[in-house]
Design an enzyme around this catalytic site. Structure first.
Site, PDB file in Angstrom:
ATOM      1  N   HIS A  63       0.844  -1.192   0.000  1.00  0.00           N
ATOM      2  CA  HIS A  63       0.000   0.000   0.000  1.00  0.00           C
ATOM      3  C   HIS A  63       0.881   1.245   0.000  1.00  0.00           C
ATOM      4  CE1 HIS A  63       0.847  -0.631   4.289  1.00  0.00           C
ATOM      5  NE2 HIS A  63       0.412   0.591   4.545  1.00  0.00           N
ATOM      6  N   ASP A  67       6.047   4.235   5.123  1.00  0.00           N
ATOM      7  CA  ASP A  67       6.882   3.230   5.785  1.00  0.00           C
ATOM      8  C   ASP A  67       6.933   1.920   5.014  1.00  0.00           C
ATOM      9  OD1 ASP A  67       4.143   3.042   6.539  1.00  0.00           O
ATOM     10  OD2 ASP A  67       4.631   1.775   8.249  1.00  0.00           O
ATOM     11  N   ASP A 213      -0.494  -4.196   6.636  1.00  0.00           N
ATOM     12  CA  ASP A 213      -1.360  -3.431   7.523  1.00  0.00           C
ATOM     13  C   ASP A 213      -2.834  -3.751   7.271  1.00  0.00           C
ATOM     14  OD1 ASP A 213       1.173  -2.427   7.687  1.00  0.00           O
ATOM     15  OD2 ASP A 213       0.555  -0.329   7.789  1.00  0.00           O
ATOM     16  N   HIS A 271       5.703  -5.661  12.136  1.00  0.00           N
ATOM     17  CA  HIS A 271       5.119  -4.316  12.059  1.00  0.00           C
ATOM     18  C   HIS A 271       4.859  -3.785  13.471  1.00  0.00           C
ATOM     19  CE1 HIS A 271       2.371  -1.002  10.781  1.00  0.00           C
ATOM     20  NE2 HIS A 271       3.148  -1.038   9.695  1.00  0.00           N
TER      21      HIS A 271
END
Length: 307
Positions: A63, A67, A213, A271
């Site tokens: 995405h 980061d 994420d 993450h």
């Protein structure tokens, strides 16, 4: 034995910290390198692991948050300086491709390799890479912006020849491949030797799902059903579940629940929020409490064998 492993180059969230670099992994499949996400510091970590730019030809971006891709322009520029040839395919959402192309056209006009953009549409499920031994497919994740996961699936392997039986039946070398693929062998006199008499079972194929994420979702578990090893973001511990939901993330226990529902054999969590300055044991303990002991904490330099 053929190599199929994942190498963690970065497993922190949001920004670099004293403990971790932002998201980046490399899947090494039989010495072909596939990068997943490319946060800051990716190229430095890549070189620390002794990996070769010349073997990297596909980069998969989950995405368009910094980061997960701020390391990409620098990596591509360095690869050009090293005179890597051929082409590099970047699998990315349309807006990311447009921005990156503009950047590279300005700073890297004389690239030594061709950059190809494979545009991923939000929410799509599609095979984005395939060769004779491996496929990579997308599936949707549920973050604050369009986000995709990736599944690496090894294709079925060939059966093993029984050397003594192959010699006994005088099977010509020219027939070995078809027999490994499951064919019977017919002799010149018409006698059929069944495949089971000439071979043993193939080694099991392996699969790996990368869940970047995402909110906790049963839909993710459904999409990765049957995958052997799962990487799932685990940004927070359960005391911060409300914050995780508000920010489009998962807790370690939620990551473990997704992997358990998917029937995975192994879970890698990463993450991590930078708030865990003394380590992520709390996240590991929570994940193990749901999934069992086959949970691995991501860390820079970690190599996990998938077969």
């Amino acid at each position: 034995m053929a190599k199929f492993q994942v190498i963690i180059l970065g497993c922190g969230s949001a920004t670099p910290s004293a403990r971790h670099q932002p998201s980046c992994q490399v899947v090494d499949f039989r010495d072909k390198l596939f990068m997943i996400d490319c946060g800051e510091g990716a190229q430095s970590q890549f070189r620390r692991q002794g990996l070769k730019f010349s073997r990297l030809s596909h980069i998969f971006i989950s995405h368009l948050h910094g980061d997960h891709l701020f390391g990409l322009p620098g990596l591509l520029s360095t690869m050009s300086l090293h005179e890597v040839g051929g082409k590099v395919t970047i699998h990315i959402f349309r807006e990311g491709a447009e921005l990156l192309k503009s950047w590279m056209d300005f700073f890297n006009r004389d690239s030594s390799f061709e950059i190809v953009y494979d545009i991923i549409e939000p929410g799509e499920r599609r095979v984005v890479y395939e060769d004779s031994s491996l496929t990579v497919e997308t599936f949707p994740l549920y973050h604050r912006t369009a986000c995709t996961g990736y599944i690496f699936r090894e294709k079925p392997k060939l059966r093993h020849l029984k050397g003594d039986m192959v010699r006994f039946h005088n099977v010509p070398v020219s027939r070995y491949q078809s027999i490994k693929e499951g064919a019977d062998y017919e002799k010149e006199d018409g006698t059929v030797v069944p495949n089971a008499a000439l071979t043993t079972e193939a080694d099991p194929s392996c699969s790996y799902a990368y869940c970047s994420d995402t909110l906790y979702s049963q839909r993710v578990a459904n999409d990765i059903k049957g995958v052997d090893t799962v990487y799932h973001e685990a940004t927070y511990d359960s005391s911060l579940a409300a914050q995780a939901k508000d920010r489009g993330h998962s807790t370690a226990a939620q990551a473990a629940d997704v992997a358990k529902k998917a029937g995975a054999k192994q879970l890698i969590i990463g993450h991590f929020s930078k708030r865990y300055v003394n380590g992520e044991k709390i996240l590991l303990d929570e994940a193990c409490g749901v999934f069992g002991n086959s949970v691995v904490l991501a860390n820079e330099g970690l190599r996990v064998n998938l077969e």
